[in-house]
Design a protein around this motif. Structure first.
Motif, short mmCIF file in Angstrom:
data_model
loop_
_atom_site.label_atom_id
_atom_site.label_comp_id
_atom_site.label_asym_id
_atom_site.label_seq_id
_atom_site.Cartn_x
_atom_site.Cartn_y
_atom_site.Cartn_z
N HIS A 22 0.84 -1.19 0.00
CA HIS A 22 0.00 0.00 0.00
C HIS A 22 0.88 1.24 0.00
CE1 HIS A 22 -2.98 2.96 1.30
NE2 HIS A 22 -3.91 2.08 0.91
N ALA A 23 0.54 2.21 -0.87
CA ALA A 23 1.40 3.38 -1.04
C ALA A 23 1.54 4.20 0.23
CB ALA A 23 0.84 4.25 -2.17
N LYS A 24 0.54 4.19 1.11
CA LYS A 24 0.59 4.99 2.32
C LYS A 24 0.98 4.18 3.55
CE LYS A 24 -2.82 8.40 0.75
NZ LYS A 24 -4.15 9.02 0.99
N GLY A 26 2.12 0.85 3.62
CA GLY A 26 3.13 -0.19 3.44
C GLY A 26 2.60 -1.59 3.61
N GLU A 27 1.31 -1.76 3.86
CA GLU A 27 0.73 -3.09 4.06
C GLU A 27 0.83 -3.91 2.78
OE1 GLU A 27 -3.57 -5.14 5.25
OE2 GLU A 27 -3.41 -2.98 4.93
N GLU A 28 1.20 -5.18 2.95
CA GLU A 28 1.32 -6.08 1.80
C GLU A 28 -0.05 -6.55 1.33
OE1 GLU A 28 5.60 -8.39 2.08
OE2 GLU A 28 3.79 -9.42 2.70
N LYS A 29 -0.16 -6.77 0.01
CA LYS A 29 -1.33 -7.43 -0.56
C LYS A 29 -0.89 -8.19 -1.81
CE LYS A 29 -5.46 -5.83 -0.31
NZ LYS A 29 -6.11 -7.01 0.32
N ALA A 30 -1.35 -9.43 -1.93
CA ALA A 30 -1.00 -10.28 -3.06
C ALA A 30 -2.09 -10.17 -4.13
CB ALA A 30 -0.84 -11.73 -2.61
N PHE A 31 -1.66 -10.02 -5.39
CA PHE A 31 -2.56 -9.84 -6.53
C PHE A 31 -2.28 -10.88 -7.60
CE2 PHE A 31 -2.31 -5.64 -4.63
CZ PHE A 31 -3.60 -5.12 -4.76
N LEU A 179 -6.63 -0.58 -6.34
CA LEU A 179 -7.74 -1.46 -6.00
C LEU A 179 -8.79 -0.62 -5.29
CD1 LEU A 179 -9.03 -4.30 -5.73
CD2 LEU A 179 -7.79 -4.53 -3.56
N ASP A 180 -9.94 -0.44 -5.93
CA ASP A 180 -11.01 0.39 -5.36
C ASP A 180 -10.49 1.76 -4.92
OD1 ASP A 180 -12.72 -1.73 -5.78
OD2 ASP A 180 -12.55 -2.49 -3.74
N GLY A 181 -9.61 2.34 -5.74
CA GLY A 181 -9.09 3.67 -5.48
C GLY A 181 -7.88 3.73 -4.58
N GLU A 182 -7.50 2.60 -3.96
CA GLU A 182 -6.33 2.57 -3.09
C GLU A 182 -5.11 2.15 -3.90
OE1 GLU A 182 -6.16 3.35 0.25
OE2 GLU A 182 -8.22 4.06 0.02
N ARG A 183 -4.04 2.97 -3.84
CA ARG A 183 -2.86 2.71 -4.66
C ARG A 183 -1.88 1.77 -3.95
NH1 ARG A 183 0.37 5.39 -9.19
NH2 ARG A 183 -1.71 6.04 -9.82
N TYR A 184 -1.35 0.84 -4.74
CA TYR A 184 -0.34 -0.10 -4.28
C TYR A 184 0.87 0.00 -5.20
CZ TYR A 184 -3.86 -2.22 -1.27
OH TYR A 184 -4.82 -2.44 -0.31
N ILE A 185 2.06 -0.09 -4.62
CA ILE A 185 3.31 0.00 -5.36
C ILE A 185 3.93 -1.39 -5.46
CG2 ILE A 185 5.57 1.09 -5.48
CD1 ILE A 185 3.15 3.00 -5.74
N VAL A 186 4.44 -1.71 -6.63
CA VAL A 186 5.08 -3.00 -6.89
C VAL A 186 6.55 -2.75 -7.18
CG1 VAL A 186 5.01 -5.13 -8.23
CG2 VAL A 186 2.91 -3.81 -7.89
N GLU A 187 7.42 -3.40 -6.40
CA GLU A 187 8.86 -3.23 -6.56
C GLU A 187 9.53 -4.59 -6.69
OE1 GLU A 187 9.85 -1.03 -3.05
OE2 GLU A 187 9.54 0.91 -4.06
N PRO A 188 10.57 -4.69 -7.52
CA PRO A 188 11.21 -6.00 -7.75
C PRO A 188 11.67 -6.70 -6.48
CG PRO A 188 11.96 -4.40 -9.38
CD PRO A 188 11.14 -3.63 -8.38
N ALA A 189 12.22 -5.98 -5.53
CA ALA A 189 12.80 -6.62 -4.34
C ALA A 189 11.76 -7.23 -3.43
CB ALA A 189 13.63 -5.60 -3.57
#
Length: 367
Positions: A22-24, A26-31, A179-189
């Motif tokens: 999560h961009a704000k 930091g919570e993880e979520k699997a997609f 996801l429903d307006g909430e931004r998530y960031i994806v990083e290689p590491a």
């Protein structure tokens, strides 16, 4: 892959799964994001669905489907359909567009949005409600080739009902999702990404899949950055004849590959498995052996974080009623070398962010 007979009775899909933050918070979520094509030679400008009565009369579905979703407390799957005439496929390398959803070897973009009213009005969509938008880059680091089972001869003769190629058992994704307006960031590491491809005439039962590139040696304490685990299979059918339960298992271990593949007969491979659906957790156990090594894998995943995947086969049936699928499993690998009739430990490895799946047709539906 949908040429010849498979163009009228076949499916082809490209699967991607990964973890974002999560961009704000930091919570993880699997997609997961999947691009799916069914019976393209039968299609037109609009998707065609097939209910059980139509399937019993020989009807078949035909469409392009972008299937996306997430795991966790709010696990869901969202479906966007289009007619096959609106799908464009590039020549040479992978390049597919369905509506505004695009997939290539190095990137994927798109959106799926299903309102609650649309979900309720269209049960044939088999979709939950929600909205996912994505813009991601793809960098496949490690792959697993299943060998002759997906080779040119097997494809030309259409030997198997279901084919599999794991071209990205360790894949770096980068970019973002909403996801429903909430931004998530994806990083290689921290994405622990995976990509594969399945195609064929029908699905398999049982259907098992286990994958992880989040590996940490319990022996040394080091993160294994050039490693990945991959297990898949079920009960393959060759020219319609079922074989006993067969799995393929592979461990990329810091530059060395441990392959347990029944189609590579010189390996002397044997893979056995067990699955148990519990009240709170689903549990997998796999033992793989070849002439040189033994690998034992145990993992579990909380049922509250999983979901039952919904797929329709090209013949119009929906026989997988309890196809459990998750992306947050945890477990352990125990790897041994076989030498002169004995086994010697190589490593014990903790695995996390495990993609895990299991399902069987109900016996009455098989018969």
């Amino acid at each position: 892959m949908l040429t010849g007979a498979l163009a009228r009775k076949g499916y082809d899909w490209w699967w991607h799964s990964f973890t974002a933050r999560h961009a704000k918070t930091g919570e993880e979520k699997a997609f997961f994001i999947e691009y799916f094509i069914c019976n393209p030679a039968l299609g037109g400008d609009a998707p065609v669905f097939c209910d059980p009565e139509s399937a019993a009369r020989g009807g078949r579905p035909t469409y392009g489907l972008v299937k996306v979703g997430c795991w966790g407390a709010d696990a869901r799957q969202l479906h966007r359909y289009c007619g096959t005439h609106s799908i464009t496929i590039g020549s040479g390398s992978l390049d597919i567009t369905m509506a505004d959803c695009r997939l290539s070897e190095t990137a994927m973009t798109g959106s799926v949005s299903v309102s609650s009213s649309e979900r309720d009005a269209h049960p044939e969509w088999a979709s939950d409600a929600g909205r996912l938008v994505w813009d991601l880059r793809i960098d496949k680091k490690l792959h697993y080739s299943v060998g002759a089972g997906a080779g040119s001869l097997a494809r030309a003769l259409n030997l198997f009902e279901m084919y599999w190629h794991a071209e990205g058992i360790r894949t770096d994704y980068s970019g973002w999702l909403e996801l429903d307006g909430e931004r998530y960031i994806v990083e290689p590491a921290s994405c622990y990404g995976y990509a594969d491809k399945n195609w064929g005439e029908n699905f398999t039962s049982p259907w098992l899949w286990i994958s992880s590139c989040d590996l940490v040696s319990k022996t040394s304490g080091k993160r294994l950055d050039n490693s990945a685990l991959e297990i898949g299979g079920g009960k393959p059918r060759i020219l319609g004849i079922p074989l006993p339960d067969r799995l393929l298992a592979y461990l990329a271990y810091e530059g060395r590959g441990y392959d347990f593949n029944f189609s590579k007969v010189w390996q002397g491979a044997d893979v056995t498995f067990a699955f148990k659906e519990g009240a709170d957790d689903n549990v997998w156990s796999v033992i793989a052996r070849n002439r040189n090594a033994v690998m034992e894998v145990d993992l579990s995943c909380a049922k509250a974080e999983m979901q039952l995947m919904r797929y329709q086969a090209p013949d119009g049936t929906r026989l997988h009623k309890r196809l459990w699928n998750g992306g947050t499993g945890t477990g352990e690998i125990r790897l041994f070398a076989r030498k002169a009739g004995t086994v010697e430990p190589i490593d014990t490895i903790a695995i996390g962010h495990v993609g895990c799946e299991y399902g069987e047709y109900q016996r009455s539906e098989q018969e």
